[in-house]
Design a protein around this motif. Structure first.
Motif, PDB file in Angstrom:
ATOM      1  N   UNK A  98       0.769  -1.242   0.000  1.00  0.00           N
ATOM      2  CA  UNK A  98       0.000   0.000   0.000  1.00  0.00           C
ATOM      3  C   UNK A  98       0.796   1.285   0.000  1.00  0.00           C
ATOM      4  N   UNK A  99       2.112   1.212   0.045  1.00  0.00           N
ATOM      5  CA  UNK A  99       2.886   2.455  -0.021  1.00  0.00           C
ATOM      6  C   UNK A  99       2.845   2.981  -1.454  1.00  0.00           C
ATOM      7  N   UNK A 100       2.609   4.276  -1.580  1.00  0.00           N
ATOM      8  CA  UNK A 100       2.522   4.923  -2.886  1.00  0.00           C
ATOM      9  C   UNK A 100       3.924   5.375  -3.304  1.00  0.00           C
ATOM     10  N   UNK A 101       4.629   4.493  -3.996  1.00  0.00           N
ATOM     11  CA  UNK A 101       6.015   4.741  -4.386  1.00  0.00           C
ATOM     12  C   UNK A 101       6.044   5.172  -5.847  1.00  0.00           C
ATOM     13  N   UNK A 102       6.774   6.262  -6.084  1.00  0.00           N
ATOM     14  CA  UNK A 102       6.917   6.784  -7.434  1.00  0.00           C
ATOM     15  C   UNK A 102       8.397   7.024  -7.726  1.00  0.00           C
ATOM     16  N   UNK A 103       8.738   7.029  -9.015  1.00  0.00           N
ATOM     17  CA  UNK A 103      10.113   7.226  -9.444  1.00  0.00           C
ATOM     18  C   UNK A 103      10.175   8.440 -10.368  1.00  0.00           C
ATOM     19  N   UNK A 104      11.113   9.326 -10.064  1.00  0.00           N
ATOM     20  CA  UNK A 104      11.367  10.492 -10.899  1.00  0.00           C
ATOM     21  C   UNK A 104      12.719  10.252 -11.578  1.00  0.00           C
ATOM     22  N   UNK A 105      12.661   9.795 -12.813  1.00  0.00           N
ATOM     23  CA  UNK A 105      13.872   9.473 -13.574  1.00  0.00           C
ATOM     24  C   UNK A 105      14.352  10.736 -14.278  1.00  0.00           C
ATOM     25  N   UNK A 106      15.539  11.205 -13.902  1.00  0.00           N
ATOM     26  CA  UNK A 106      16.085  12.429 -14.492  1.00  0.00           C
ATOM     27  C   UNK A 106      17.214  12.127 -15.486  1.00  0.00           C
ATOM     28  N   UNK A 107      17.284  10.893 -15.943  1.00  0.00           N
ATOM     29  CA  UNK A 107      18.276  10.524 -16.948  1.00  0.00           C
ATOM     30  C   UNK A 107      18.000  11.329 -18.219  1.00  0.00           C
ATOM     31  N   UNK A 108      18.998  12.075 -18.655  1.00  0.00           N
ATOM     32  CA  UNK A 108      18.870  12.817 -19.906  1.00  0.00           C
ATOM     33  C   UNK A 108      17.941  14.007 -19.855  1.00  0.00           C
ATOM     34  N   UNK A 109      17.599  14.466 -18.662  1.00  0.00           N
ATOM     35  CA  UNK A 109      16.735  15.643 -18.553  1.00  0.00           C
ATOM     36  C   UNK A 109      17.105  16.427 -17.302  1.00  0.00           C
ATOM     37  N   UNK A 110      16.631  17.623 -17.228  1.00  0.00           N
ATOM     38  CA  UNK A 110      16.923  18.466 -16.069  1.00  0.00           C
ATOM     39  C   UNK A 110      16.137  17.975 -14.857  1.00  0.00           C
TER      40      UNK A 110
END
Length: 171
Positions: A98-110
């Motif tokens: 139930x944990x709301x886990x998200x990923x912010x992938x900054x590969x190749x971007x600011x």
């Protein structure tokens, strides 16, 4: 105010609606994980569908009580060995619990959150700054005494710019 022991555990026990974290490091050095990391390196895996521990039990209980816990982890590829370990050993079973886990992938971007340090935010009123050495060893936890508004904005940005963990794994 620095947090440790019972004061730190109370933050997770006593929040009313939401506990939320921003993670920004590619590695966290946690002495209690050393044995698990070695098992991961040796190819031993857990079944996230059946894995249970005190943490996952707490997540399930919080969900039943209508309380949410979530996080966004800022990453770049290739993922560090630690992130591969963390994703398989913790994130999968925690997401299923139930944990709301998200990923912010900054590969190749600011990075939309440059220079923002790790923190926990409880009920959008209490912010705890997480202090680490460059190698990921935790130094301390400190209750932020200022206005939580900037951290609420960091959360908004992190959520808008990230994808759910399980979607990240598929894509």
């Amino acid at each position: 105010m620095f947090l440790d022991g019972e004061d730190w555990r109370a933050k997770f026990r006593d929040f009313q609606t939401e506990a939320w974290r921003l993670e920004t490091l590619p590695q966290y050095l946690v002495p209690q994980e050393a044995e698990e990391i070695e098992a991961f390196r040796a190819g031993k895996r857990i079944n996230p569908e059946t894995f249970s521990c005190e943490y996952t039990a707490r997540l399930k209980r919080q969900r039943r009580e209508g309380r949410r816990q979530g996080r966004v982890h800022v990453v770049t590829r290739p993922l560090s060995e630690y992130l591969e370990f963390e994703f398989s050993r913790y994130y999968r079973p925690h997401a299923l619990a139930g944990e709301e886990i998200r990923i912010l992938d900054v590969t190749g971007r600011e990075n939309p959150l440059p220079g923002v340090q790790d923190f926990w935010m409880f009920d959008r009123t209490t912010v705890v700054l997480m202090h680490y050495e460059a190698d990921g060893k935790q130094i301390s936890r400190e209750v932020y005494e200022g206005d939580p508004a900037p951290f609420i904005e960091y959360q908004r940005i992190a959520l808008a710019e990230s994808v759910p963990f399980l979607e990240f794994l598929r894509g």
